[in-house]
Enzyme design. Structure first.
Site, PDB file in Angstrom:
ATOM      1  CB  SER A  36      13.359  22.382 -14.475  1.00 31.89           C
ATOM      2  OG  SER A  36      12.618  23.573 -14.524  1.00 31.89           O
ATOM      3  CE  LYS A  46      12.320  19.051 -10.204  1.00 36.22           C
ATOM      4  NZ  LYS A  46      11.001  19.463 -10.657  1.00 36.22           N
ATOM      5  CG  HIS A  92      -1.635  -1.243   1.481  1.00 35.24           C
ATOM      6  ND1 HIS A  92      -2.861  -1.548   0.945  1.00 35.24           N
ATOM      7  CD2 HIS A  92      -1.248  -2.343   2.181  1.00 35.24           C
ATOM      8  CE1 HIS A  92      -3.211  -2.764   1.327  1.00 35.24           C
ATOM      9  NE2 HIS A  92      -2.244  -3.275   2.060  1.00 35.24           N
ATOM     10  CD  GLU A 115       9.155  12.369 -14.842  1.00 32.09           C
ATOM     11  OE1 GLU A 115       8.187  13.138 -14.852  1.00 32.09           O
ATOM     12  OE2 GLU A 115      10.334  12.783 -14.719  1.00 32.09           O
TER      13      GLU A 115
END
Ligand code: ARG
Length: 457
Positions: free
Chosen positions: A276, A282, A155, A289
């Site tokens: 970024s 970043k 979970h 992704e």
């Protein structure tokens, strides 16, 4: 050569040619188309269906066409619809009458079914090697970080400590199933439809076994109507690739979480991350992704071929031309993901200290103490309730479970002894799980050894 003799009174409309063509995407099957035609023409000659000299001329010209296409010097024409007609038309222009004999005892229906099978078979063989390479890297990452312990989740909540290597080997299991699933598709598609002709078979004394052998097919199809309309193998390969994409997507999700500042369990090489455009700090796990995102288009290919085939009466229908783009894209995408992931995983850096810190929450060892009680003769459910009450006591008092005194512990767990105080170390928890398939270092080392032997590393 356009397939319009006196039967038609006008040329195809330009828009119709654009709408009906498949050459823009089936040209990638040229090798398989030529391979199939060479096997077919050899057979026609051996069976005395066409003159031997004609067959030789055709074979030689087909080989030249292959070289021409290899070199990018072949001009494909939309007017000629597809790869089959483009090659046949060029052949006839070059060698004349012998070329006109090639399509004897054959239809584009059995021809295209053959080409797609050959094409997918070749691609499965390439992907098979690529999956093995990926597995090797995963096993090496596991082996290089044998002692790293992190919290395993259920979970997405901390559950029990596990070895990082154990977590990584779980993916090796998945990818190995993907590999064998593809090999299983390969077995079923490795059956030659040539000779089925348009749908009913041929009136010529053809030798289907010979053609199948020439093309390294394991067998020949038993039913000509099935052979020209069957696209199960496209569905199967899209399905196997969808399952593999789902595995990649899950691995990506783990990597994305592990890379986040909240976890900070791993780092990836700079070459495999992007920045970024506005936030200078970043470093994003974009490969993971994008991989997760690409799952959508692979599932799309599966949904598309299932939908295309569902309403078709026997046998060939032109709808089946739509079978190719989806599966080609699914294969291309899977190969890209395999290639980039294999390279990316080679750069993974494991932050052992952060993992261990996170796995050291004593609450993760609650099950261990419950199981210890069971070994003292207490029924499991009773032990479980005692531990629940201990966890609550620890939460209410704010004293971590590993800092409780024996006396405090005995309030909830009357049978607790001195040795229980030492049970809250993640190392003890993983060491204790020595069952076959468990996370104990001894057991994981055995699994690493298994994969190393199997993969020859
Ligand atoms: N381009 C067609 C396809 O991909 C080849 C078969 C055409 N057959 C036909 N009877 N029109 O399916």
């Amino acid at each position: 050569m356009v397939l319009r003799g006196d039967r038609f009174t006008s040329d195809t409309d330009e828009l119709v040619a654009k709408f009906t063509e498949s050459i823009s995407y089936d040209q990638r099957m040229y090798k398989q188309d030529i391979q199939g035609s060479i096997a077919h023409v050899k057979m026609l000659s051996r069976q005395g269906i066409i003159p031997a000299e004609d067959a030789v001329k055709v074979e030689n010209q087909l080989k030249d066409i292959k070289l021409l296409i290899d070199a990018g010097n072949f001009e494909f024409s939309e007017k000629l619809e597809d790869i089959h007609m483009n090659i046949e038309s060029y052949l006839i222009n070059k060698v004349g009458e012998p070329g006109k004999r090639l399509h004897t005892a054959r239809s584009r229906n059995d021809q295209v079914a053959t080409d797609v099978r050959l094409y997918i078979r070749d691609e499965i063989d390439e992907m098979d090697e690529m999956i093995k390479e990926l597995e090797k890297v995963l096993v090496t990452v596991a082996n290089d970080n044998k002692d790293a312990i992190l919290p395993g989740f259920t979970h997405l909540q901390n559950a029990q400590p596990v070895l990082f290597a154990h977590h990584i080997l779980a993916y090796v299991e998945m990818f190995e199933r993907d590999r064998t699933r593809l090999l299983d598709c390969r077995k079923r598609l490795n059956c030659c439809p040539l000779g089925s002709a348009a749908l009913a078979g041929s009136t010529f004394p053809i030798d289907r076994e010979f053609v199948a052998k020439e093309l390294n097919f394991e067998s020949i199809t038993r039913n000509s109507m099935d052979a020209v309309s069957d696209r199960d193998f496209v569905i199967e390969v899209c399905s196997a690739l969808s399952i593999m994409a789902m595995h990649f997507s899950r691995l990506s999700e783990d990597i994305i979480l592990w890379m986040s500042q909240q976890f900070s369990f791993i780092d990836l090489g700079d070459a495999f991350c992007t920045g970024s455009s506005i936030m200078p700090q970043k470093k994003n796990p974009d490969i993971a992704e994008i991989t997760r995102g690409k799952t959508g288009r692979i599932y799309g290919a599966l949904t598309s071929i299932l939908t295309i085939t569902k309403g078709l009466p026997l046998t060939y229908n032109r709808d089946l031309q739509e079978d190719k783009e989806g599966v080609f894209d699914a294969i291309d995408t899977s190969k890209m993901v395999l290639a980039v992931y294999t390279k990316m995983l080679e750069t993974i850096k494991v932050k052992k200290e952060n993992m261990l810190k996170s796995a050291s929450d004593p609450a993760l060892m609650a099950t261990d103490l419950a199981e210890w009680l069971v070994k003292q003769g207490i029924p499991f459910r009773e032990a479980y309730y005692q531990l629940q009450s201990l966890v609550k006591y620890s939460e209410d008092t704010g004293v971590p479970m590993n800092e409780l005194t024996l006396k405090q512990m005995q309030k909830s767990v009357p049978g607790a002894k001195e040795e229980c105080l030492d049970m809250f170390r993640p190392e003890s928890a993983v060491n204790a799980r020595e069952v076959y398939g468990g996370t104990a270092p001894k057991e994981v080392a055995r699994q690493i050894q298994f994969w190393q032997n199997r993969l020859g590393i």
